[in-house]
Design a protein around this motif. Structure first.
Motif, PDB file in Angstrom:
ATOM      1  N   THR A 110       0.830  -1.201   0.000  1.00 30.72           N
ATOM      2  CA  THR A 110       0.000   0.000   0.000  1.00 30.72           C
ATOM      3  C   THR A 110       0.867   1.254   0.000  1.00 30.72           C
ATOM      4  O   THR A 110       0.594   2.212  -0.730  1.00 30.72           O
ATOM      5  CB  THR A 110      -0.948   0.007   1.212  1.00 30.72           C
ATOM      6  N   LEU A 111       1.909   1.234   0.813  1.00 27.29           N
ATOM      7  CA  LEU A 111       2.797   2.402   0.867  1.00 27.29           C
ATOM      8  C   LEU A 111       3.444   2.663  -0.491  1.00 27.29           C
ATOM      9  O   LEU A 111       3.573   3.815  -0.927  1.00 27.29           O
ATOM     10  CB  LEU A 111       3.877   2.196   1.935  1.00 27.29           C
ATOM     11  N   GLN A 112       3.850   1.586  -1.178  1.00 28.63           N
ATOM     12  CA  GLN A 112       4.471   1.742  -2.494  1.00 28.63           C
ATOM     13  C   GLN A 112       3.482   2.238  -3.540  1.00 28.63           C
ATOM     14  O   GLN A 112       3.866   2.881  -4.517  1.00 28.63           O
ATOM     15  CB  GLN A 112       5.081   0.411  -2.934  1.00 28.63           C
ATOM     16  N   ALA A 113       2.200   1.939  -3.322  1.00 29.50           N
ATOM     17  CA  ALA A 113       1.174   2.344  -4.289  1.00 29.50           C
ATOM     18  C   ALA A 113       0.718   3.787  -4.103  1.00 29.50           C
ATOM     19  O   ALA A 113       0.050   4.345  -4.979  1.00 29.50           O
ATOM     20  CB  ALA A 113      -0.031   1.408  -4.184  1.00 29.50           C
ATOM     21  N   LEU A 114       1.070   4.381  -2.966  1.00 30.06           N
ATOM     22  CA  LEU A 114       0.650   5.762  -2.714  1.00 30.06           C
ATOM     23  C   LEU A 114       1.325   6.720  -3.690  1.00 30.06           C
ATOM     24  O   LEU A 114       2.466   6.503  -4.106  1.00 30.06           O
ATOM     25  CB  LEU A 114       1.012   6.170  -1.281  1.00 30.06           C
ATOM     26  N   PRO A 115       0.635   7.789  -4.050  1.00 32.16           N
ATOM     27  CA  PRO A 115       1.279   8.813  -4.889  1.00 32.16           C
ATOM     28  C   PRO A 115       2.335   9.576  -4.101  1.00 32.16           C
ATOM     29  O   PRO A 115       2.540   9.335  -2.903  1.00 32.16           O
ATOM     30  CB  PRO A 115       0.112   9.718  -5.287  1.00 32.16           C
ATOM     31  N   ARG A 116       2.997  10.487  -4.760  1.00 31.23           N
ATOM     32  CA  ARG A 116       4.051  11.257  -4.107  1.00 31.23           C
ATOM     33  C   ARG A 116       3.488  12.221  -3.063  1.00 31.23           C
ATOM     34  O   ARG A 116       2.301  12.546  -3.087  1.00 31.23           O
ATOM     35  CB  ARG A 116       4.853  12.034  -5.154  1.00 31.23           C
ATOM     36  N   VAL A 117       4.351  12.637  -2.153  1.00 25.93           N
ATOM     37  CA  VAL A 117       3.959  13.594  -1.112  1.00 25.93           C
ATOM     38  C   VAL A 117       3.360  14.841  -1.764  1.00 25.93           C
ATOM     39  O   VAL A 117       3.900  15.376  -2.737  1.00 25.93           O
ATOM     40  CB  VAL A 117       5.172  13.965  -0.241  1.00 25.93           C
ATOM     41  N   GLY A 118       2.220  15.252  -1.233  1.00 28.60           N
ATOM     42  CA  GLY A 118       1.538  16.430  -1.757  1.00 28.60           C
ATOM     43  C   GLY A 118       0.445  16.123  -2.757  1.00 28.60           C
ATOM     44  O   GLY A 118      -0.352  17.008  -3.093  1.00 28.60           O
ATOM     45  N   GLU A 119       0.394  14.853  -3.217  1.00 27.78           N
ATOM     46  CA  GLU A 119      -0.620  14.491  -4.203  1.00 27.78           C
ATOM     47  C   GLU A 119      -1.842  13.869  -3.527  1.00 27.78           C
ATOM     48  O   GLU A 119      -1.767  13.354  -2.413  1.00 27.78           O
ATOM     49  CB  GLU A 119      -0.027  13.528  -5.235  1.00 27.78           C
ATOM     50  N   ALA A 120      -2.965  13.900  -4.235  1.00 27.93           N
ATOM     51  CA  ALA A 120      -4.226  13.401  -3.689  1.00 27.93           C
ATOM     52  C   ALA A 120      -4.264  11.876  -3.685  1.00 27.93           C
ATOM     53  O   ALA A 120      -3.699  11.224  -4.568  1.00 27.93           O
ATOM     54  CB  ALA A 120      -5.391  13.940  -4.504  1.00 27.93           C
ATOM     55  N   THR A 121      -4.920  11.325  -2.680  1.00 27.56           N
ATOM     56  CA  THR A 121      -5.042   9.872  -2.588  1.00 27.56           C
ATOM     57  C   THR A 121      -6.334   9.496  -1.873  1.00 27.56           C
ATOM     58  O   THR A 121      -6.974  10.339  -1.224  1.00 27.56           O
ATOM     59  CB  THR A 121      -3.842   9.265  -1.830  1.00 27.56           C
ATOM     60  N   VAL A 122      -6.717   8.246  -1.998  1.00 24.55           N
ATOM     61  CA  VAL A 122      -7.841   7.671  -1.260  1.00 24.55           C
ATOM     62  C   VAL A 122      -7.321   6.421  -0.566  1.00 24.55           C
ATOM     63  O   VAL A 122      -6.718   5.560  -1.194  1.00 24.55           O
ATOM     64  CB  VAL A 122      -9.018   7.302  -2.188  1.00 24.55           C
ATOM     65  N   VAL A 123      -7.541   6.321   0.740  1.00 24.98           N
ATOM     66  CA  VAL A 123      -7.079   5.171   1.516  1.00 24.98           C
ATOM     67  C   VAL A 123      -8.274   4.599   2.271  1.00 24.98           C
ATOM     68  O   VAL A 123      -8.976   5.323   2.982  1.00 24.98           O
ATOM     69  CB  VAL A 123      -5.970   5.581   2.513  1.00 24.98           C
ATOM     70  N   PHE A 124      -8.509   3.303   2.100  1.00 29.98           N
ATOM     71  CA  PHE A 124      -9.578   2.626   2.834  1.00 29.98           C
ATOM     72  C   PHE A 124      -9.077   2.310   4.242  1.00 29.98           C
ATOM     73  O   PHE A 124      -7.934   1.871   4.419  1.00 29.98           O
ATOM     74  CB  PHE A 124     -10.001   1.350   2.108  1.00 29.98           C
ATOM     75  N   ILE A 125      -9.924   2.532   5.228  1.00 27.51           N
ATOM     76  CA  ILE A 125      -9.481   2.497   6.624  1.00 27.51           C
ATOM     77  C   ILE A 125     -10.220   1.434   7.425  1.00 27.51           C
ATOM     78  O   ILE A 125     -11.430   1.262   7.315  1.00 27.51           O
ATOM     79  CB  ILE A 125      -9.718   3.872   7.294  1.00 27.51           C
ATOM     80  N   GLU A 126      -9.448   0.715   8.243  1.00 29.86           N
ATOM     81  CA  GLU A 126     -10.006  -0.142   9.292  1.00 29.86           C
ATOM     82  C   GLU A 126      -9.560   0.466  10.617  1.00 29.86           C
ATOM     83  O   GLU A 126      -8.360   0.657  10.853  1.00 29.86           O
ATOM     84  CB  GLU A 126      -9.480  -1.577   9.173  1.00 29.86           C
ATOM     85  N   THR A 127     -10.513   0.812  11.468  1.00 29.95           N
ATOM     86  CA  THR A 127     -10.216   1.433  12.758  1.00 29.95           C
ATOM     87  C   THR A 127     -10.272   0.380  13.850  1.00 29.95           C
ATOM     88  O   THR A 127     -11.269  -0.315  13.999  1.00 29.95           O
ATOM     89  CB  THR A 127     -11.234   2.547  13.073  1.00 29.95           C
ATOM     90  N   ILE A 128      -9.182   0.250  14.580  1.00 31.40           N
ATOM     91  CA  ILE A 128      -9.140  -0.695  15.698  1.00 31.40           C
ATOM     92  C   ILE A 128      -9.047   0.094  16.991  1.00 31.40           C
ATOM     93  O   ILE A 128      -8.129   0.905  17.174  1.00 31.40           O
ATOM     94  CB  ILE A 128      -7.965  -1.674  15.563  1.00 31.40           C
ATOM     95  N   VAL A 129     -10.020  -0.128  17.872  1.00 26.95           N
ATOM     96  CA  VAL A 129     -10.090   0.601  19.137  1.00 26.95           C
ATOM     97  C   VAL A 129      -9.804  -0.360  20.282  1.00 26.95           C
ATOM     98  O   VAL A 129     -10.446  -1.409  20.405  1.00 26.95           O
ATOM     99  CB  VAL A 129     -11.475   1.244  19.330  1.00 26.95           C
ATOM    100  N   ARG A 130      -8.837  -0.007  21.104  1.00 23.09           N
ATOM    101  CA  ARG A 130      -8.536  -0.774  22.306  1.00 23.09           C
ATOM    102  C   ARG A 130      -8.540   0.169  23.499  1.00 23.09           C
ATOM    103  O   ARG A 130      -8.641   1.377  23.334  1.00 23.09           O
ATOM    104  CB  ARG A 130      -7.177  -1.474  22.164  1.00 23.09           C
ATOM    105  N   GLU A 131      -8.431  -0.400  24.685  1.00 28.91           N
ATOM    106  CA  GLU A 131      -8.489   0.427  25.887  1.00 28.91           C
ATOM    107  C   GLU A 131      -7.414   1.499  25.903  1.00 28.91           C
ATOM    108  O   GLU A 131      -7.638   2.605  26.377  1.00 28.91           O
ATOM    109  CB  GLU A 131      -8.341  -0.457  27.129  1.00 28.91           C
ATOM    110  N   ASP A 132      -6.229   1.159  25.381  1.00 33.56           N
ATOM    111  CA  ASP A 132      -5.099   2.084  25.487  1.00 33.56           C
ATOM    112  C   ASP A 132      -4.751   2.781  24.179  1.00 33.56           C
ATOM    113  O   ASP A 132      -3.772   3.524  24.109  1.00 33.56           O
ATOM    114  CB  ASP A 132      -3.868   1.343  26.012  1.00 33.56           C
ATOM    115  N   MET A 133      -5.522   2.547  23.106  1.00 34.83           N
ATOM    116  CA  MET A 133      -5.167   3.199  21.841  1.00 34.83           C
ATOM    117  C   MET A 133      -6.299   3.114  20.829  1.00 34.83           C
ATOM    118  O   MET A 133      -7.193   2.271  20.920  1.00 34.83           O
ATOM    119  CB  MET A 133      -3.914   2.557  21.235  1.00 34.83           C
ATOM    120  N   ILE A 134      -6.243   4.015  19.868  1.00 32.61           N
ATOM    121  CA  ILE A 134      -7.070   3.958  18.664  1.00 32.61           C
ATOM    122  C   ILE A 134      -6.092   4.020  17.496  1.00 32.61           C
ATOM    123  O   ILE A 134      -5.297   4.955  17.394  1.00 32.61           O
ATOM    124  CB  ILE A 134      -8.060   5.129  18.586  1.00 32.61           C
TER     125      ILE A 134
END
Length: 205
Positions: free
Chosen positions: A34-58
């Motif tokens: 995924t990191l290699q597929a990202l465009p260059r810094v400053g360019e637009a992108t779309v990233v699908f997100i999975e959010t994991i919530v635990r007691e000590d972190m999100i």
């Protein structure tokens, strides 16, 4: 919950990217693919997100496609596979390669991923046999042999054809992808010799 981020690539680290959405930067942990597929810094992108919530972190995990995200969640249903190991597998193998490795019961292929030892590799191909991620936006064409075969495990003829193509110099991933397309057209009961012949034609085209 955050399901998708649309913004600009702010920076890229070893295992994460910062995505700037309206001036707020979200830290998303990603596979190396995924990191290699990202465009260059400053360019637009779309990233699908999975959010994991635990007691000590999100923590947010980012993916280049819905298919990769779905595999991340499916991999984590196996005991001993957490987010880090799941990302390691997705870094080493594409979704279609994971699917084909499971269909072929190829423990060595799964074992290429960081954090996957022999016992865990066996558990992965055993517990995920016949399972494929489903959901909106998933590209069935990237799901490899597992989907093409229906029941999720390669017959001996298909496994033999993959082995023959590998012996002829093609990678397991190339052979599996070609045979997935052939099995989808011709059926899983196609004789080995015909699979090899069609596979060679597919790979040389």
């Amino acid at each position: 919950m955050i399901g998708k981020l649309k913004g600009l690539v702010d920076s890229i680290g070893d295992d994460f990217a910062l995505i700037d959405v309206g001036g707020v930067c979200y830290e998303t942990f990603c596979s190396s693919r995924t990191l290699q597929a990202l465009p260059r810094v400053g360019e637009a992108t779309v990233v699908f997100i999975e959010t994991i919530v635990r007691e000590d972190m999100i923590r947010l995990y980012g993916f280049s496609s819905e298919t990769e995200k779905a595999w991340f969640n499916l991999l984590m249903t196996v005991q001993g596979v957490g987010a880090r190991v799941a990302l390691g597998i997705l870094s080493a193998l594409s979704p279609s390669e994971i699917s084909s490795a499971i269909a072929l019961q190829d423990k060595a292929m799964i074992g290429r991923a960081n954090g996957v030892g022999p016992k865990l590799a066996v558990r992965l191909v055993t517990e995920l046999k016949g399972k494929v991620p489903t959901g909106p936006g998933i590209d069935a064409g990237t799901l490899g042999l597992q989907t093409a075969l229906g029941e999720g495990r390669a017959a001996g003829t298909v496994a033999d054809a993959v082995s023959a193509l590998v012996n002829l110099g093609y990678s397991s991933a190339q052979a599996s992808a070609a045979l997935a397309r052939i099995v989808a057209r011709e059926g899983a009961d196609t004789p080995t010799e015909k699979l090899i012949r069609l596979g060679l034609r597919e790979l040389s085209s």
